[in-house]
Design a protein around this motif. Sequence first.
Motif, PDB file in Angstrom:
ATOM      1  N   THR A  93      18.373  -6.491  -9.104  1.00  0.00           N
ATOM      2  CA  THR A  93      19.568  -6.342  -8.269  1.00  0.00           C
ATOM      3  C   THR A  93      20.744  -5.720  -9.010  1.00  0.00           C
ATOM      4  OG1 THR A  93      20.233  -8.606  -8.823  1.00  0.00           O
ATOM      5  CG2 THR A  93      18.915  -8.308  -6.826  1.00  0.00           C
TER       6      THR A  93
ATOM      7  N   ASP B 184      15.452 -11.337 -12.624  1.00  0.00           N
ATOM      8  CA  ASP B 184      14.995 -11.905 -11.358  1.00  0.00           C
ATOM      9  C   ASP B 184      13.568 -12.432 -11.494  1.00  0.00           C
ATOM     10  OD1 ASP B 184      17.258 -11.288  -9.500  1.00  0.00           O
ATOM     11  OD2 ASP B 184      16.809  -9.238 -10.155  1.00  0.00           O
TER      12      ASP B 184
ATOM     13  N   ASN C  26       8.637 -12.842 -14.447  1.00  0.00           N
ATOM     14  CA  ASN C  26       9.953 -12.243 -14.696  1.00  0.00           C
ATOM     15  C   ASN C  26       9.881 -10.772 -14.311  1.00  0.00           C
ATOM     16  OD1 ASN C  26      11.444 -14.460 -15.864  1.00  0.00           O
ATOM     17  ND2 ASN C  26      10.090 -14.311 -17.633  1.00  0.00           N
TER      18      ASN C  26
ATOM     19  N   ASN D 213      10.012 -13.152  -9.428  1.00  0.00           N
ATOM     20  CA  ASN D 213       9.300 -12.654  -8.262  1.00  0.00           C
ATOM     21  C   ASN D 213       7.939 -13.338  -8.145  1.00  0.00           C
ATOM     22  OD1 ASN D 213       9.062 -11.148  -5.981  1.00  0.00           O
ATOM     23  ND2 ASN D 213       9.239  -9.151  -6.978  1.00  0.00           N
TER      24      ASN D 213
ATOM     25  N   ASP E 165      15.820  -7.116 -14.118  1.00  0.00           N
ATOM     26  CA  ASP E 165      17.043  -7.106 -13.310  1.00  0.00           C
ATOM     27  C   ASP E 165      16.847  -6.178 -12.115  1.00  0.00           C
ATOM     28  OD1 ASP E 165      19.550  -7.258 -12.288  1.00  0.00           O
ATOM     29  OD2 ASP E 165      20.567  -6.275 -13.967  1.00  0.00           O
TER      30      ASP E 165
ATOM     31  N   GLN F 130      12.686 -16.607  -2.110  1.00  0.00           N
ATOM     32  CA  GLN F 130      13.952 -16.021  -1.668  1.00  0.00           C
ATOM     33  C   GLN F 130      13.780 -14.857  -0.696  1.00  0.00           C
ATOM     34  OE1 GLN F 130      16.711 -17.445  -2.457  1.00  0.00           O
ATOM     35  NE2 GLN F 130      16.080 -18.788  -4.129  1.00  0.00           N
ATOM     36  N   THR F 131      12.597 -14.246  -0.663  1.00  0.00           N
ATOM     37  CA  THR F 131      12.389 -13.074   0.199  1.00  0.00           C
ATOM     38  C   THR F 131      11.168 -13.280   1.092  1.00  0.00           C
ATOM     39  OG1 THR F 131      10.929 -11.873  -1.318  1.00  0.00           O
ATOM     40  CG2 THR F 131      13.307 -11.638  -1.659  1.00  0.00           C
TER      41      THR F 131
END
Length: 239
Positions: A97, A103, A92, A105, A95, A56-57
């Motif tokens: 955001t 989220d 994991n 990563n 959180d 996603q990033t």
Amino acid sequence: MENQKSTAKKVVTVIVNILIWVFIAFAVIVTILTFAAQSNSNGIPSIGGKTILTVQTSSMEPVIMQGDIIIGRKLTTKEQKTLKVGDVITFNAGDLTGDGVADINTHKIIEVNDKNGEISYVTKGENREVADETPVKSQDVICIYEGTRFAKIGRVLDYLSKPQGFLVVIVLPLVLFFLYELVAFVRKVIQVKTAGTKQITEADEELIRQKAVEEYIKAQKAAEEAPKETTETTEGQEG
């Protein structure tokens, strides 16, 4: 010319059928991945010990690009504690955001810590100057990335995993396909049932009309000649 048209039609039909079945196979795969993700507590599809993730990033560029799909190997509890510096792991991250959802990563391990048997890892993005703020506990590691990735198709998979995308791209085309197959099947059944019935062509119809006209003309001539023959016979008897 007719043979060429027939051959071209058969080739087009074969190509269309191949594309349809490729799409069906793709739809089945996406469906399996979607349900696999929903059945997993962390929302990541896992099949046969492999996990499929969308990046996603851009934090791992240029090693892993944003929008890529990467394949990770799921780790056992023992393997979670035996990772080393340089390993790229998915974990994991909590959180990040603030939306109340944990989220996921994917970063590289730059340091391993062992405090009384409690293993944790310091991680960092490939193009980040500083390490991640919170060390990763071994039990939070989901999988290890071993180099398999598919460039730039992660966004497509993300869209398909959403209800709207799944409906538009997968469900509706499948419904249309099965309706098409149903219509084709019904037409085939009708053709089989009428196979024993002679089909009249336009040429046959024209020939039938011509014969009907000829028979009508013959009948008219016969009708016209019949009184003359009767009259001539009568006159002969009187003489």
